[in-house]
Design a protein around this motif. Sequence first.
Motif, mmCIF file in Angstrom:
data_model
loop_
_atom_site.group_PDB
_atom_site.id
_atom_site.type_symbol
_atom_site.label_atom_id
_atom_site.label_comp_id
_atom_site.label_asym_id
_atom_site.label_seq_id
_atom_site.Cartn_x
_atom_site.Cartn_y
_atom_site.Cartn_z
ATOM 1 N N MET A 1 0.845 -1.197 0.000
ATOM 2 C CA MET A 1 0.000 0.000 0.000
ATOM 3 C C MET A 1 0.883 1.251 0.000
ATOM 4 N N ASN A 2 0.647 2.154 -0.966
ATOM 5 C CA ASN A 2 1.465 3.362 -1.004
ATOM 6 C C ASN A 2 0.992 4.354 0.057
ATOM 7 N N SER A 3 1.786 5.423 0.229
ATOM 8 C CA SER A 3 1.505 6.366 1.311
ATOM 9 C C SER A 3 0.141 7.022 1.162
ATOM 10 N N GLN A 4 -0.221 7.441 -0.073
ATOM 11 C CA GLN A 4 -1.497 8.119 -0.254
ATOM 12 C C GLN A 4 -2.665 7.201 0.093
ATOM 13 N N ASP A 5 -2.593 5.934 -0.323
ATOM 14 C CA ASP A 5 -3.659 4.995 0.028
ATOM 15 C C ASP A 5 -3.765 4.837 1.544
ATOM 16 N N MET A 6 -2.613 4.757 2.205
ATOM 17 C CA MET A 6 -2.610 4.619 3.659
ATOM 18 C C MET A 6 -3.252 5.838 4.322
ATOM 19 N N TRP A 7 -2.859 7.035 3.891
ATOM 20 C CA TRP A 7 -3.409 8.250 4.480
ATOM 21 C C TRP A 7 -4.921 8.316 4.285
ATOM 22 N N THR A 8 -5.375 7.953 3.080
ATOM 23 C CA THR A 8 -6.810 7.999 2.784
ATOM 24 C C THR A 8 -7.563 6.982 3.622
ATOM 25 N N ASN A 9 -7.014 5.782 3.764
ATOM 26 C CA ASN A 9 -7.677 4.741 4.561
ATOM 27 C C ASN A 9 -7.747 5.117 6.036
ATOM 28 N N VAL A 10 -6.707 5.762 6.539
ATOM 29 C CA VAL A 10 -6.736 6.212 7.933
ATOM 30 C C VAL A 10 -7.795 7.295 8.109
ATOM 31 N N ASP A 11 -7.878 8.229 7.163
ATOM 32 C CA ASP A 11 -8.936 9.239 7.227
ATOM 33 C C ASP A 11 -10.313 8.574 7.264
ATOM 34 N N GLN A 12 -10.507 7.546 6.438
ATOM 35 C CA GLN A 12 -11.791 6.855 6.411
ATOM 36 C C GLN A 12 -12.072 6.178 7.742
ATOM 37 N N TYR A 13 -11.045 5.631 8.371
ATOM 38 C CA TYR A 13 -11.201 5.031 9.704
ATOM 39 C C TYR A 13 -11.691 6.080 10.699
ATOM 40 N N PHE A 14 -11.085 7.265 10.641
ATOM 41 C CA PHE A 14 -11.517 8.356 11.515
ATOM 42 C C PHE A 14 -12.986 8.706 11.263
ATOM 43 N N LEU A 15 -13.343 8.800 9.982
ATOM 44 C CA LEU A 15 -14.719 9.163 9.629
ATOM 45 C C LEU A 15 -15.704 8.132 10.154
ATOM 46 N N ASP A 16 -15.373 6.863 9.998
ATOM 47 C CA ASP A 16 -16.270 5.792 10.434
ATOM 48 C C ASP A 16 -16.519 5.833 11.936
ATOM 49 N N HIS A 17 -15.520 6.283 12.691
ATOM 50 C CA HIS A 17 -15.628 6.256 14.139
ATOM 51 C C HIS A 17 -16.072 7.586 14.759
ATOM 52 N N LEU A 18 -15.752 8.688 14.107
ATOM 53 C CA LEU A 18 -15.970 9.995 14.721
ATOM 54 C C LEU A 18 -17.025 10.848 14.038
ATOM 55 N N PHE A 19 -17.490 10.435 12.845
ATOM 56 C CA PHE A 19 -18.423 11.260 12.072
ATOM 57 C C PHE A 19 -19.676 10.461 11.697
ATOM 58 N N PRO A 20 -20.290 9.742 12.616
ATOM 59 C CA PRO A 20 -21.386 8.840 12.232
ATOM 60 C C PRO A 20 -22.659 9.548 11.780
ATOM 61 N N GLU A 21 -22.840 10.825 12.124
ATOM 62 C CA GLU A 21 -24.107 11.493 11.840
ATOM 63 C C GLU A 21 -23.957 12.699 10.911
ATOM 64 N N GLU A 22 -22.851 12.784 10.205
ATOM 65 C CA GLU A 22 -22.601 13.955 9.358
ATOM 66 C C GLU A 22 -22.962 13.683 7.893
ATOM 67 N N THR A 23 -24.128 13.086 7.660
ATOM 68 C CA THR A 23 -24.524 12.744 6.293
ATOM 69 C C THR A 23 -24.728 13.984 5.434
ATOM 70 N N ILE A 24 -25.179 15.093 6.031
ATOM 71 C CA ILE A 24 -25.400 16.304 5.245
ATOM 72 C C ILE A 24 -24.095 16.792 4.639
ATOM 73 N N MET A 25 -22.980 16.610 5.351
ATOM 74 C CA MET A 25 -21.700 17.059 4.826
ATOM 75 C C MET A 25 -21.260 16.173 3.657
ATOM 76 N N GLU A 26 -21.574 14.887 3.730
ATOM 77 C CA GLU A 26 -21.295 14.001 2.599
ATOM 78 C C GLU A 26 -22.117 14.418 1.381
ATOM 79 N N GLU A 27 -23.357 14.815 1.626
ATOM 80 C CA GLU A 27 -24.224 15.247 0.530
ATOM 81 C C GLU A 27 -23.693 16.520 -0.121
ATOM 82 N N VAL A 28 -23.157 17.428 0.673
ATOM 83 C CA VAL A 28 -22.585 18.662 0.125
ATOM 84 C C VAL A 28 -21.432 18.339 -0.815
ATOM 85 N N LEU A 29 -20.547 17.460 -0.404
ATOM 86 C CA LEU A 29 -19.425 17.074 -1.267
ATOM 87 C C LEU A 29 -19.914 16.424 -2.556
ATOM 88 N N GLU A 30 -20.975 15.629 -2.458
ATOM 89 C CA GLU A 30 -21.510 14.971 -3.644
ATOM 90 C C GLU A 30 -22.130 15.986 -4.601
#
Length: 220
Positions: A1-30
């Motif tokens: 796994m290259n560094s960028q993939d690792m950084w992105t996967n760690v960010d996703q881990y944070f999101l899964d654990h710390l941002f469970p109710e921020e669906t509106i922010m996901e919608e804004v990005l979409e």
Amino acid sequence: MNSQDMWTNVDQYFLDHLFPEETIMEEVLEVNKEAGLPSIDVSPTQGKLLHLLVKMKGAKNILEIGTLGGYSSIWMAKALPEGGKLTTLEFNPKHAEIAAANMKKAGVEEKIEIIVGPALNTLPTLKMNVPFDFIFIDADKNNNPPYVNEVLKRSQSGTTLIIDNVVRSGDILESQSEDSSIQGIREMFEMLKNDSRMDSTAFQTVGSKGYDGFVLAIVK
């Protein structure tokens, strides 16, 4: 796994654990993606950092330079208390229109004023009777030096200043760079070095947005 993939996967881990109710922010990005806006919003973890910094500061009057689709604006506005206000400056009318719709969907439109036009033209028009207590600069990097000069005129002792994208994957070390963004950032650092009005630091970041960083400064 290259560094960028690792950084992105760690960010996703944070999101899964710390941002469970921020669906509106996901919608804004979409929405921003579907509208064809450039993918240069702050990351979700960075947006939440801005949100928490606004809360920690107890900010009531925020200035943002660079609205894009309103993602960072919404994060900060959600942290404002009753009666708080965020003024955001955006050059592109299309971006401002999309941002306004996103802000309405997020339920924060009454806390935000979008001003459309080149920031160096609109900044001088802002009223100076109520200083800003929190400022976020995330626009064209070549204009960082004049942006900093202008916002300082509308600050007070204790005003917090955050400036995004100051590392650029390490390209700020290239003193002979022909990239105007790099030269603007380097000139800004020279200003910070020699300006006694601010107490500043910078920190490097990695994550889904790659390798970059912020400047954090407080007006003395």
